[in-house]
Write a protein that holds these residues in place. Sequence first.
Motif, PDB file in Angstrom:
ATOM      1  N   VAL A 190      -4.567   5.404  -8.617  1.00 43.86           N
ATOM      2  CA  VAL A 190      -4.104   4.404  -7.662  1.00 43.86           C
ATOM      3  C   VAL A 190      -4.064   5.077  -6.301  1.00 43.86           C
ATOM      4  O   VAL A 190      -3.521   6.180  -6.161  1.00 43.86           O
ATOM      5  CB  VAL A 190      -2.704   3.878  -8.021  1.00 43.86           C
ATOM      6  N   LEU A 191      -4.641   4.437  -5.296  1.00 41.16           N
ATOM      7  CA  LEU A 191      -4.565   4.902  -3.910  1.00 41.16           C
ATOM      8  C   LEU A 191      -3.903   3.806  -3.094  1.00 41.16           C
ATOM      9  O   LEU A 191      -4.396   2.679  -3.051  1.00 41.16           O
ATOM     10  CB  LEU A 191      -5.959   5.206  -3.352  1.00 41.16           C
ATOM     11  N   ALA A 192      -2.772   4.130  -2.487  1.00 44.22           N
ATOM     12  CA  ALA A 192      -2.016   3.137  -1.732  1.00 44.22           C
ATOM     13  C   ALA A 192      -1.717   3.656  -0.342  1.00 44.22           C
ATOM     14  O   ALA A 192      -1.753   4.859  -0.099  1.00 44.22           O
ATOM     15  CB  ALA A 192      -0.710   2.804  -2.461  1.00 44.22           C
ATOM     16  N   GLY A 193      -1.410   2.737   0.573  1.00 41.51           N
ATOM     17  CA  GLY A 193      -0.983   3.192   1.880  1.00 41.51           C
ATOM     18  C   GLY A 193      -1.259   2.239   3.019  1.00 41.51           C
ATOM     19  O   GLY A 193      -1.787   1.131   2.833  1.00 41.51           O
ATOM     20  N   ASP A 194      -0.884   2.702   4.203  1.00 45.77           N
ATOM     21  CA  ASP A 194      -1.194   2.037   5.463  1.00 45.77           C
ATOM     22  C   ASP A 194      -2.444   2.715   6.004  1.00 45.77           C
ATOM     23  O   ASP A 194      -2.391   3.865   6.446  1.00 45.77           O
ATOM     24  CB  ASP A 194      -0.017   2.177   6.431  1.00 45.77           C
ATOM     25  N   PHE A 195      -3.559   2.008   5.976  1.00 43.18           N
ATOM     26  CA  PHE A 195      -4.843   2.594   6.363  1.00 43.18           C
ATOM     27  C   PHE A 195      -5.192   2.324   7.827  1.00 43.18           C
ATOM     28  O   PHE A 195      -6.162   2.870   8.340  1.00 43.18           O
ATOM     29  CB  PHE A 195      -5.941   2.060   5.450  1.00 43.18           C
ATOM     30  N   ASN A 196      -4.426   1.476   8.472  1.00 42.86           N
ATOM     31  CA  ASN A 196      -4.690   1.109   9.863  1.00 42.86           C
ATOM     32  C   ASN A 196      -6.116   0.594  10.070  1.00 42.86           C
ATOM     33  O   ASN A 196      -6.687   0.758  11.152  1.00 42.86           O
ATOM     34  CB  ASN A 196      -4.377   2.287  10.796  1.00 42.86           C
ATOM     35  N   PHE A 197      -6.702   0.023   9.023  1.00 45.91           N
ATOM     36  CA  PHE A 197      -7.913  -0.786   9.182  1.00 45.91           C
ATOM     37  C   PHE A 197      -7.868  -1.922   8.180  1.00 45.91           C
ATOM     38  O   PHE A 197      -7.260  -1.812   7.109  1.00 45.91           O
ATOM     39  CB  PHE A 197      -9.203   0.038   9.051  1.00 45.91           C
ATOM     40  N   SER A 198      -8.489  -3.026   8.560  1.00 44.22           N
ATOM     41  CA  SER A 198      -8.398  -4.239   7.746  1.00 44.22           C
ATOM     42  C   SER A 198      -9.633  -4.424   6.880  1.00 44.22           C
ATOM     43  O   SER A 198     -10.586  -3.625   6.921  1.00 44.22           O
ATOM     44  CB  SER A 198      -8.238  -5.467   8.659  1.00 44.22           C
ATOM     45  N   GLN A 199      -9.617  -5.495   6.132  1.00 48.00           N
ATOM     46  CA  GLN A 199     -10.732  -5.845   5.247  1.00 48.00           C
ATOM     47  C   GLN A 199     -11.997  -6.193   6.030  1.00 48.00           C
ATOM     48  O   GLN A 199     -13.069  -6.319   5.428  1.00 48.00           O
ATOM     49  CB  GLN A 199     -10.338  -7.014   4.335  1.00 48.00           C
ATOM     50  N   ARG A 227      -0.285 -14.282   4.898  1.00 42.63           N
ATOM     51  CA  ARG A 227      -0.585 -13.727   6.219  1.00 42.63           C
ATOM     52  C   ARG A 227      -0.970 -12.268   6.061  1.00 42.63           C
ATOM     53  O   ARG A 227      -0.973 -11.736   4.954  1.00 42.63           O
ATOM     54  CB  ARG A 227       0.619 -13.897   7.155  1.00 42.63           C
ATOM     55  N   GLY A 228      -1.316 -11.610   7.170  1.00 43.20           N
ATOM     56  CA  GLY A 228      -1.673 -10.204   7.114  1.00 43.20           C
ATOM     57  C   GLY A 228      -0.460  -9.342   6.804  1.00 43.20           C
ATOM     58  O   GLY A 228       0.664  -9.832   6.669  1.00 43.20           O
ATOM     59  N   THR A 229      -0.671  -8.025   6.719  1.00 45.24           N
ATOM     60  CA  THR A 229       0.414  -7.155   6.266  1.00 45.24           C
ATOM     61  C   THR A 229       1.277  -6.583   7.399  1.00 45.24           C
ATOM     62  O   THR A 229       2.346  -6.045   7.136  1.00 45.24           O
ATOM     63  CB  THR A 229      -0.136  -5.983   5.437  1.00 45.24           C
ATOM     64  N   PHE A 230       0.835  -6.695   8.651  1.00 48.87           N
ATOM     65  CA  PHE A 230       1.633  -6.208   9.782  1.00 48.87           C
ATOM     66  C   PHE A 230       2.264  -7.393  10.481  1.00 48.87           C
ATOM     67  O   PHE A 230       1.575  -8.346  10.867  1.00 48.87           O
ATOM     68  CB  PHE A 230       0.776  -5.415  10.759  1.00 48.87           C
ATOM     69  N   ASN A 231       3.593  -7.363  10.653  1.00 48.36           N
ATOM     70  CA  ASN A 231       4.273  -8.482  11.312  1.00 48.36           C
ATOM     71  C   ASN A 231       4.875  -8.129  12.663  1.00 48.36           C
ATOM     72  O   ASN A 231       5.199  -9.017  13.447  1.00 48.36           O
ATOM     73  CB  ASN A 231       5.362  -9.054  10.397  1.00 48.36           C
ATOM     74  N   GLY A 232       5.047  -6.813  12.951  1.00 51.57           N
ATOM     75  CA  GLY A 232       5.610  -6.406  14.232  1.00 51.57           C
ATOM     76  C   GLY A 232       6.995  -6.946  14.488  1.00 51.57           C
ATOM     77  O   GLY A 232       7.405  -7.051  15.654  1.00 51.57           O
ATOM     78  N   SER A 271      11.021  -4.780   7.450  1.00 50.02           N
ATOM     79  CA  SER A 271      10.178  -3.805   8.133  1.00 50.02           C
ATOM     80  C   SER A 271       9.175  -4.544   9.004  1.00 50.02           C
ATOM     81  O   SER A 271       9.017  -5.760   8.896  1.00 50.02           O
ATOM     82  CB  SER A 271       9.443  -2.922   7.118  1.00 50.02           C
ATOM     83  N   ASP A 272       8.465  -3.795   9.853  1.00 52.42           N
ATOM     84  CA  ASP A 272       7.420  -4.425  10.658  1.00 52.42           C
ATOM     85  C   ASP A 272       6.100  -4.534   9.883  1.00 52.42           C
ATOM     86  O   ASP A 272       5.105  -5.021  10.416  1.00 52.42           O
ATOM     87  CB  ASP A 272       7.216  -3.700  11.990  1.00 52.42           C
ATOM     88  N   HIS A 273       6.087  -4.052   8.645  1.00 49.77           N
ATOM     89  CA  HIS A 273       4.998  -4.291   7.704  1.00 49.77           C
ATOM     90  C   HIS A 273       5.576  -5.011   6.497  1.00 49.77           C
ATOM     91  O   HIS A 273       6.727  -4.775   6.112  1.00 49.77           O
ATOM     92  CB  HIS A 273       4.377  -2.977   7.209  1.00 49.77           C
ATOM     93  N   PHE A 274       4.778  -5.864   5.894  1.00 50.89           N
ATOM     94  CA  PHE A 274       5.174  -6.464   4.630  1.00 50.89           C
ATOM     95  C   PHE A 274       4.766  -5.546   3.476  1.00 50.89           C
ATOM     96  O   PHE A 274       3.679  -4.955   3.523  1.00 50.89           O
ATOM     97  CB  PHE A 274       4.493  -7.821   4.427  1.00 50.89           C
ATOM     98  N   PRO A 275       5.605  -5.414   2.459  1.00 50.90           N
ATOM     99  CA  PRO A 275       5.162  -4.660   1.286  1.00 50.90           C
ATOM    100  C   PRO A 275       4.058  -5.414   0.549  1.00 50.90           C
ATOM    101  O   PRO A 275       4.035  -6.641   0.528  1.00 50.90           O
ATOM    102  CB  PRO A 275       6.428  -4.568   0.434  1.00 50.90           C
ATOM    103  N   VAL A 276       3.157  -4.646  -0.036  1.00 53.58           N
ATOM    104  CA  VAL A 276       2.064  -5.200  -0.841  1.00 53.58           C
ATOM    105  C   VAL A 276       2.298  -4.774  -2.280  1.00 53.58           C
ATOM    106  O   VAL A 276       2.595  -3.600  -2.541  1.00 53.58           O
ATOM    107  CB  VAL A 276       0.700  -4.689  -0.351  1.00 53.58           C
ATOM    108  N   VAL A 277       2.189  -5.704  -3.208  1.00 53.31           N
ATOM    109  CA  VAL A 277       2.484  -5.410  -4.605  1.00 53.31           C
ATOM    110  C   VAL A 277       1.362  -5.940  -5.492  1.00 53.31           C
ATOM    111  O   VAL A 277       0.750  -6.964  -5.192  1.00 53.31           O
ATOM    112  CB  VAL A 277       3.845  -6.021  -5.021  1.00 53.31           C
ATOM    113  N   ALA A 278       1.095  -5.230  -6.590  1.00 54.20           N
ATOM    114  CA  ALA A 278       0.085  -5.666  -7.554  1.00 54.20           C
ATOM    115  C   ALA A 278       0.574  -5.387  -8.965  1.00 54.20           C
ATOM    116  O   ALA A 278       1.062  -4.286  -9.250  1.00 54.20           O
ATOM    117  CB  ALA A 278      -1.248  -4.962  -7.304  1.00 54.20           C
TER     118      ALA A 278
END
Length: 286
Positions: A190-199, A227-232, A271-278
């Motif tokens: 599993v590779l997870a994280g904030d990649f600072n690039f989108s799909q 919505r996207g994962t960054f909400n600011g 947070s200013d990011h939403f958590p992503v879960v799978a």
Amino acid sequence: MLGKTLLILSLLTLCCSISAVAQSNTMRVATYNIRYDNVNDTLNAWAKRLPVMADQIKFHDFDIFGTQEVLAHQLKGLAEALPAYGYIGVGRDDGKEKGEYAAVFYDKNKYALQKQGHFWLSETPEKPSKGWDAAIPRVCTWGQFRDKETGYSFYFFNVHFDHIGEQARKESVTLVLQRIKQIAGNAPVVLAGDFNFSQKDEKYTTLSTSGTLKDAYQLAAVRYAPRGTFNGFEADRKTDERIDHIWLSPDFKVIRYGILTDTYGDGKFPSDHFPVVADVTYTVKR
């Protein structure tokens, strides 16, 4: 009649044998950029967000998750609020406690930590360093975990790519893929994280066509991504760009994928990011 009875018994024996050989299990994985404790975040101060975040994690029952932007005192606060979880990671500035962690939290009742390590996203990955055109040092935390009940072993890598350096993000993709092969080999990953690039980015395509990993979003049978994962910290921010990702090796199948847009108080975000879960499944061969 005897022949028919023997046939039925044989089929039942075969089914039981197959069930004993392969068993499907479920694991809930997540990634969460928790937002570093910024003194200017008066309305969204860490002291206000921490208890909400801890309750959110416990309610959604994460089994194992990567975090980003975690300062040492935030790590301590999360650990105290989440006593069922262990964690691994180091501060990115000195490999000890200085700077942000990319910590991995795991349910201690479910998983045993077998190995752990870290490397920097740079030309000199074995020591604290800033790579290529990155603005700040970036680190990857990894661990090998074993399911205590099934004996299933897998690797979890957690990253936070640079927010400024385009070359750094590109080179980090290459480095992480190389390190996954070196460290995990053919084991489940599993590779997870904030990649600072989108799909929509070419680096996303590089990862998704690597033959090593696939995005959980793309694999999911059911998706919740309003919505996207960054909400600011902005309730009315409009974007569909996902910059926080969960990538999986072919060993896993994805039942559900979600971007958790939970709020508290008068519409604030933890947070200013939403958590992503799978929710992912894997098969244990016995």
